[in-house]
Design a protein around this motif. Structure first.
Motif, PDB file in Angstrom:
ATOM      1  N   ARG A   7       0.837  -1.214   0.000  1.00  0.00           N
ATOM      2  CA  ARG A   7       0.000   0.000   0.000  1.00  0.00           C
ATOM      3  C   ARG A   7       0.865   1.255   0.000  1.00  0.00           C
ATOM      4  N   TRP A   8       1.910   1.276   0.819  1.00  0.00           N
ATOM      5  CA  TRP A   8       2.797   2.447   0.858  1.00  0.00           C
ATOM      6  C   TRP A   8       3.549   2.580  -0.463  1.00  0.00           C
ATOM      7  N   ARG A   9       4.038   1.482  -0.977  1.00  0.00           N
ATOM      8  CA  ARG A   9       4.799   1.499  -2.238  1.00  0.00           C
ATOM      9  C   ARG A   9       3.947   1.997  -3.400  1.00  0.00           C
ATOM     10  N   ASP A  10       2.706   1.522  -3.465  1.00  0.00           N
ATOM     11  CA  ASP A  10       1.851   1.793  -4.617  1.00  0.00           C
ATOM     12  C   ASP A  10       0.863   2.937  -4.407  1.00  0.00           C
ATOM     13  N   ALA A  11       1.000   3.674  -3.327  1.00  0.00           N
ATOM     14  CA  ALA A  11       0.080   4.794  -3.080  1.00  0.00           C
ATOM     15  C   ALA A  11       0.144   5.766  -4.259  1.00  0.00           C
ATOM     16  N   PRO A  12      -1.013   6.255  -4.694  1.00  0.00           N
ATOM     17  CA  PRO A  12      -1.007   7.176  -5.837  1.00  0.00           C
ATOM     18  C   PRO A  12      -0.443   8.547  -5.459  1.00  0.00           C
ATOM     19  N   GLY A  13       0.112   9.213  -6.432  1.00  0.00           N
ATOM     20  CA  GLY A  13       0.598  10.576  -6.227  1.00  0.00           C
ATOM     21  C   GLY A  13       1.884  10.636  -5.432  1.00  0.00           C
ATOM     22  N   ASP A  14       2.104  11.786  -4.849  1.00  0.00           N
ATOM     23  CA  ASP A  14       3.291  12.030  -4.032  1.00  0.00           C
ATOM     24  C   ASP A  14       2.962  11.641  -2.597  1.00  0.00           C
ATOM     25  N   TYR A  15       3.549  10.557  -2.104  1.00  0.00           N
ATOM     26  CA  TYR A  15       3.162   9.987  -0.818  1.00  0.00           C
ATOM     27  C   TYR A  15       4.232  10.141   0.266  1.00  0.00           C
ATOM     28  N   TYR A  16       5.498  10.304  -0.121  1.00  0.00           N
ATOM     29  CA  TYR A  16       6.567  10.462   0.870  1.00  0.00           C
ATOM     30  C   TYR A  16       6.576  11.905   1.355  1.00  0.00           C
ATOM     31  N   SER A  17       6.572  12.071   2.667  1.00  0.00           N
ATOM     32  CA  SER A  17       6.656  13.400   3.264  1.00  0.00           C
ATOM     33  C   SER A  17       7.661  13.352   4.401  1.00  0.00           C
ATOM     34  N   LEU A  18       8.624  14.218   4.366  1.00  0.00           N
ATOM     35  CA  LEU A  18       9.650  14.260   5.408  1.00  0.00           C
ATOM     36  C   LEU A  18       9.024  14.462   6.785  1.00  0.00           C
ATOM     37  N   GLU A  19       7.909  15.178   6.843  1.00  0.00           N
ATOM     38  CA  GLU A  19       7.278  15.502   8.127  1.00  0.00           C
ATOM     39  C   GLU A  19       6.194  14.515   8.557  1.00  0.00           C
ATOM     40  N   THR A  20       5.465  13.909   7.614  1.00  0.00           N
ATOM     41  CA  THR A  20       4.304  13.110   8.013  1.00  0.00           C
ATOM     42  C   THR A  20       4.306  11.666   7.516  1.00  0.00           C
ATOM     43  N   ARG A  21       5.165  11.303   6.580  1.00  0.00           N
ATOM     44  CA  ARG A  21       5.217   9.935   6.053  1.00  0.00           C
ATOM     45  C   ARG A  21       6.616   9.615   5.581  1.00  0.00           C
ATOM     46  N   ASN A  22       7.535   9.475   6.519  1.00  0.00           N
ATOM     47  CA  ASN A  22       8.906   9.130   6.167  1.00  0.00           C
ATOM     48  C   ASN A  22       9.213   7.705   6.629  1.00  0.00           C
ATOM     49  N   CYS A  23      10.476   7.335   6.651  1.00  0.00           N
ATOM     50  CA  CYS A  23      10.852   5.972   7.024  1.00  0.00           C
ATOM     51  C   CYS A  23      10.433   5.631   8.450  1.00  0.00           C
ATOM     52  N   ILE A  24      10.437   6.614   9.327  1.00  0.00           N
ATOM     53  CA  ILE A  24      10.032   6.382  10.719  1.00  0.00           C
ATOM     54  C   ILE A  24       8.549   6.041  10.788  1.00  0.00           C
ATOM     55  N   HIS A  25       7.723   6.779  10.067  1.00  0.00           N
ATOM     56  CA  HIS A  25       6.286   6.489  10.055  1.00  0.00           C
ATOM     57  C   HIS A  25       6.019   5.097   9.465  1.00  0.00           C
ATOM     58  N   PHE A  26       6.763   4.747   8.445  1.00  0.00           N
ATOM     59  CA  PHE A  26       6.620   3.433   7.821  1.00  0.00           C
ATOM     60  C   PHE A  26       6.983   2.318   8.812  1.00  0.00           C
ATOM     61  N   VAL A  27       8.144   2.422   9.433  1.00  0.00           N
ATOM     62  CA  VAL A  27       8.573   1.409  10.399  1.00  0.00           C
ATOM     63  C   VAL A  27       7.625   1.393  11.596  1.00  0.00           C
ATOM     64  N   GLY A  28       7.133   2.567  11.980  1.00  0.00           N
ATOM     65  CA  GLY A  28       6.153   2.638  13.065  1.00  0.00           C
ATOM     66  C   GLY A  28       4.885   1.865  12.721  1.00  0.00           C
ATOM     67  N   ARG A  29       4.422   1.995  11.499  1.00  0.00           N
ATOM     68  CA  ARG A  29       3.225   1.254  11.081  1.00  0.00           C
ATOM     69  C   ARG A  29       3.492  -0.237  11.104  1.00  0.00           C
ATOM     70  N   MET A  30       4.676  -0.659  10.673  1.00  0.00           N
ATOM     71  CA  MET A  30       5.025  -2.078  10.715  1.00  0.00           C
ATOM     72  C   MET A  30       5.046  -2.574  12.169  1.00  0.00           C
ATOM     73  N   ALA A  31       5.579  -1.740  13.065  1.00  0.00           N
ATOM     74  CA  ALA A  31       5.634  -2.089  14.486  1.00  0.00           C
ATOM     75  C   ALA A  31       4.222  -2.225  15.063  1.00  0.00           C
ATOM     76  N   GLU A  32       3.321  -1.317  14.682  1.00  0.00           N
ATOM     77  CA  GLU A  32       1.934  -1.410  15.155  1.00  0.00           C
ATOM     78  C   GLU A  32       1.295  -2.720  14.687  1.00  0.00           C
TER      79      GLU A  32
END
Length: 175
Positions: free
Chosen positions: A114-139
């Motif tokens: 879902r993160w990989r294939d999200a449409p548009g510009d999905y990476y955000s340094l402030e709201t959707r970076n590697c930390i948010h991704f790893v955090g979601r995996m941890a959840e």
């Protein structure tokens, strides 16, 4: 004992022993980063082991911008799932490890897609970076997660914080 009963016992024993060896471990890593070497601080997960169907798992995922340009500072940009080489993984900080179920593994893989294939510009340094991704995996693996603003660009410090939020991990912060 009939031939059928012996066959049933043999098949059951084989299935039981196969399931007993099934185990997928999820490791949480950070990379300190170095502007001199062209790598920014980063967080990612490593999945390894065997699913209950016998399939071997040896994968790692991190979330990043597709291109590292100044545009990252101005808002969302195109995203990418990146993987690390075994050599690079050995140079990173392994903070803690969890054993996950087959169902958790499937949810984690689906979330990565879902993160990989999200449409548009999905990476955000402030709201959707590697930390948010790893955090979601941890959840998805059952951990308690927080995102203190002062840690959103400091993966090592953030994973140490997650370690403290989840004392059942039995892990110590990395210095």
């Amino acid at each position: 004992m009939t031939r059928f009963v012996k066959l049933f016992i043999a098949v059951f024993a084989l299935a039981w022993s196969h399931a007993a060896f099934a185990e997928v471990r999820m490791h949480f890593h950070s990379f300190n980063g170095s502007v001199l070497f062209g790598r920014y601080p980063h967080a990612f997960v490593v999945l390894e082991g065997t699913l209950s169907n016998g399939r071997a798992v040896n994968e790692n995922f991190g979330f990043s911008a597709k291109k590292t340009t100044p545009a990252i500072l101005n808002g969302p940009v195109k995203q990418a799932i990146i993987t690390e080489t075994p050599k690079m993984i050995r140079k990173t900080n392994r903070h803690f490890t969890l054993t996950i179920s087959d169902a958790q593994y499937r949810r984690i893989k689906a979330e990565m897609i879902r993160w990989r294939d999200a449409p548009g510009d999905y990476y955000s340094l402030e709201t959707r970076n590697c930390i948010h991704f790893v955090g979601r995996m941890a959840e998805l693996a059952g951990l308690r997660v927080e995102y203190p603003q002062k840690m959103l660009r400091r993966p090592k410090k953030w994973l140490n914080h997650i370690t403290g939020l989840n004392p059942s991990l039995g892990a110590s912060p990395i210095r």
